[in-house]
Scaffold this active site. Sequence first.
Site, short mmCIF file in Angstrom:
data_model
loop_
_atom_site.label_atom_id
_atom_site.label_comp_id
_atom_site.label_asym_id
_atom_site.label_seq_id
_atom_site.Cartn_x
_atom_site.Cartn_y
_atom_site.Cartn_z
N GLU A 103 12.88 8.25 30.25
CA GLU A 103 13.56 9.14 29.36
C GLU A 103 14.86 9.28 29.85
O GLU A 103 15.09 9.74 31.06
CB GLU A 103 12.77 10.46 29.35
CG GLU A 103 13.49 11.63 28.76
CD GLU A 103 13.78 11.11 27.21
OE1 GLU A 103 13.33 10.67 26.48
OE2 GLU A 103 15.19 11.53 27.08
N THR A 116 0.83 -1.16 -0.18
CA THR A 116 0.07 -0.17 -0.07
C THR A 116 0.97 1.08 0.12
O THR A 116 1.90 1.15 0.61
CB THR A 116 -0.83 -0.11 1.25
OG1 THR A 116 -0.19 -0.14 2.39
CG2 THR A 116 -2.01 -0.88 1.14
N LEU A 117 0.50 2.47 -0.73
CA LEU A 117 1.18 3.51 -0.45
C LEU A 117 1.13 4.49 0.66
O LEU A 117 0.08 4.05 1.41
CB LEU A 117 0.50 4.50 -1.57
CG LEU A 117 0.87 3.74 -3.29
CD1 LEU A 117 0.08 4.48 -4.40
CD2 LEU A 117 2.35 3.81 -3.49
N HIS A 177 -13.33 36.52 16.78
CA HIS A 177 -13.72 36.34 18.36
C HIS A 177 -15.02 35.52 18.51
O HIS A 177 -15.83 35.72 17.49
CB HIS A 177 -13.97 37.60 18.97
CG HIS A 177 -14.13 37.58 20.36
ND1 HIS A 177 -13.63 37.15 21.48
CD2 HIS A 177 -15.64 37.73 20.89
CE1 HIS A 177 -14.17 37.14 22.55
NE2 HIS A 177 -15.55 37.50 22.20
N GLY A 227 11.05 9.28 25.63
CA GLY A 227 9.82 10.30 26.15
C GLY A 227 9.76 11.28 24.99
O GLY A 227 9.73 12.51 25.18
N VAL A 237 18.19 3.17 30.62
CA VAL A 237 17.73 1.77 30.73
C VAL A 237 19.07 0.70 30.37
O VAL A 237 19.54 1.15 29.34
CB VAL A 237 16.70 1.38 29.62
CG1 VAL A 237 16.28 -0.03 29.73
CG2 VAL A 237 15.22 2.20 29.88
#
Lengths: 516, 133
Positions: free
Chosen positions: A252, A85-86, A495, A230, A287
Amino acid sequence: MLKTLVPRASRSLLSTKAPHLGPANLRTAPSFQIVSQNQQRRRGYASEASDYDIVFIGGGVAGYVGAIKAGQSGLKTACIEKRGTLGGTCLNVGCIPSKSLLNNSHLYHQILHDTKKRGIDVNDVKLNLAQMMKAKDESVAGLTKGVEFLFKKNKVDYIKGTGSFVDEHTIKVNLTEGGETEIKGKNIVIATGSETTPFPGLEIDEKKVITSTGAIALQEVPKKMIVIGGGIIGLEMASVWSRLGSEVTVVEFLGQIGGPGMDLDIAKQSQKLLAKQGIKFKVNTKVLKGNASGDGVKLDVEAAKGGKNETLEADVVLVAIGRRPYTDGLGIENIGIELDERKRLVIDQEYRTKIPHIRVIGDVTFGPMLAHKAEEEGVAAVEFITKGYGHVNYGAIPSVMYTHPEVAWVGQNEAELKSAGVNYKVGTFPFTANSRAKTNLETDGLVKILADAETDRILGVHIIGPNAGEMIAEGTLALEYGASSEDVARTCHAHPTLAEAFKEAAMATYSHAIHF
Amino acid sequence: MRPSLILRATQHRTPLIKFIGKHNPPKTLDHTPKPHPASPTHSLPDSFKTYRSKAQQHGPLGGQGHASPFQAPTSGIMTYGRIGGTPGELLGPVEPKDGEYFDRNDLPKRFWRAQWTEEEIEAVNSGGAGLFA
């Protein structure tokens, strides 16, 4: 004299005063009108060495937009795409499906938690995840088929398969439906995009350890989810699954969320608002390793600033530490074009590689990995070929994070201006003071405008708040035009609209806001 | 007291944004390879230069600074080419002079007269009917 060089098949278009030119005069015989089209083509001028004026390898946002532009410009165009699929990552597994889930999960969350104060009592609200996924799939299918239609409309040949360079002009295509073919292009544009950067030691199975691709296709809501990274993708997916009931923790490495470019003030506010929605954050946390051998996944993490090590557990871990250019199987070794240290294809200012007729656009080369940047490059690359000049302003490319509230920015942030030694002024306007935000009961966030202290020219716009992703278009236009904050402030805004907050922030930048 | 027209005119603010008319193509185009604006190193590998000095695509791509009858201008359109690097209109008229004739065989092979195929000869001889027999 040169008229004899005109292919016989075309000569009927010329004057009938042509002198006797030997056998060519036989064209007047009726038989000439019925020779096959192939024979007529054989007798055309076009060199057989080039089947196409331009070939795009990759039918993602960069490639398909470029291909349509090329078709519109009258170039004989082909686009090779292997996905089936494109639309590439954006339409199939990125921007579009994630927006579907973000929108619908936000509605669900709002119905659960935000209707009573609006005077709407809703009972017995249930999540139908399968239907939510179906709605997403239908949006994706509709859009990808729409691109196919645009290809037909603009006479772009869509070749389903994997393209790889044989030589500088020839591309071998392993066709999706079996077999292979070779096509030649006078110009070739590489637009093969990017893929998720894997986390060392964690094998992606798209079930327990997932990328953004797996995160938009989970079959059930995980009880616990950890997001490594994050940045924008991580926070959007964290929002989706948190709203649907998952207990989400974002880990993070850096001290702020949002990734590069997000203004620190905005990032802090965004983290605060997302935390209020239930997402837990561990910033400045590294991590160390992961283990997915059991039922769930365990991650050993280390706080960067002298904190203790700990082990986090989750049912699903989303790896969202970034994306890397994708050139697998492209055969670039057969043509010898260069990659930089981050595997991006090296190009010049006109998107040319060292081989001038081979150009590169989108995620696989320099610049931010954003769909709208890739689109701009698709158009510009074709214009460089057809007109000799093109235009992409890399200083005015907006970024949007589609969390709630949305975060959007364009231009430079405060930290960048400080490090560049630019003397700037700041104007802000909070949505709490905006009438439309008040009536919508969505008053979190602000608009922040940075302008040159001397000239008043806008240098950066940073928004957190409702509709920030739409509103940033005004900031981008201002930046592109080189507008001053006073120019924006003196422009009449309807407005009551959220956009008035933008005008008021501009007023605050050059003078004073009225309503705050 | 009402300010005079002159005073009001001097107080009129001139916006930074100016309408400068329809977008026009740049008057000069320099296609010499330069670093991409988003390139982190702001430099190009030497291969960009060396490839152009060797390449033969529509004529040598490199060669700026070489004395040659095919030397392209260093500014304006197609600055990087030599043969094929100059717009055709600058090469003068293509009509032959009196008494001068062009030979098709001097042109690249793709411009040569195509050979008749058996099918075409048959079409001519039969008036085309043979194709439908």
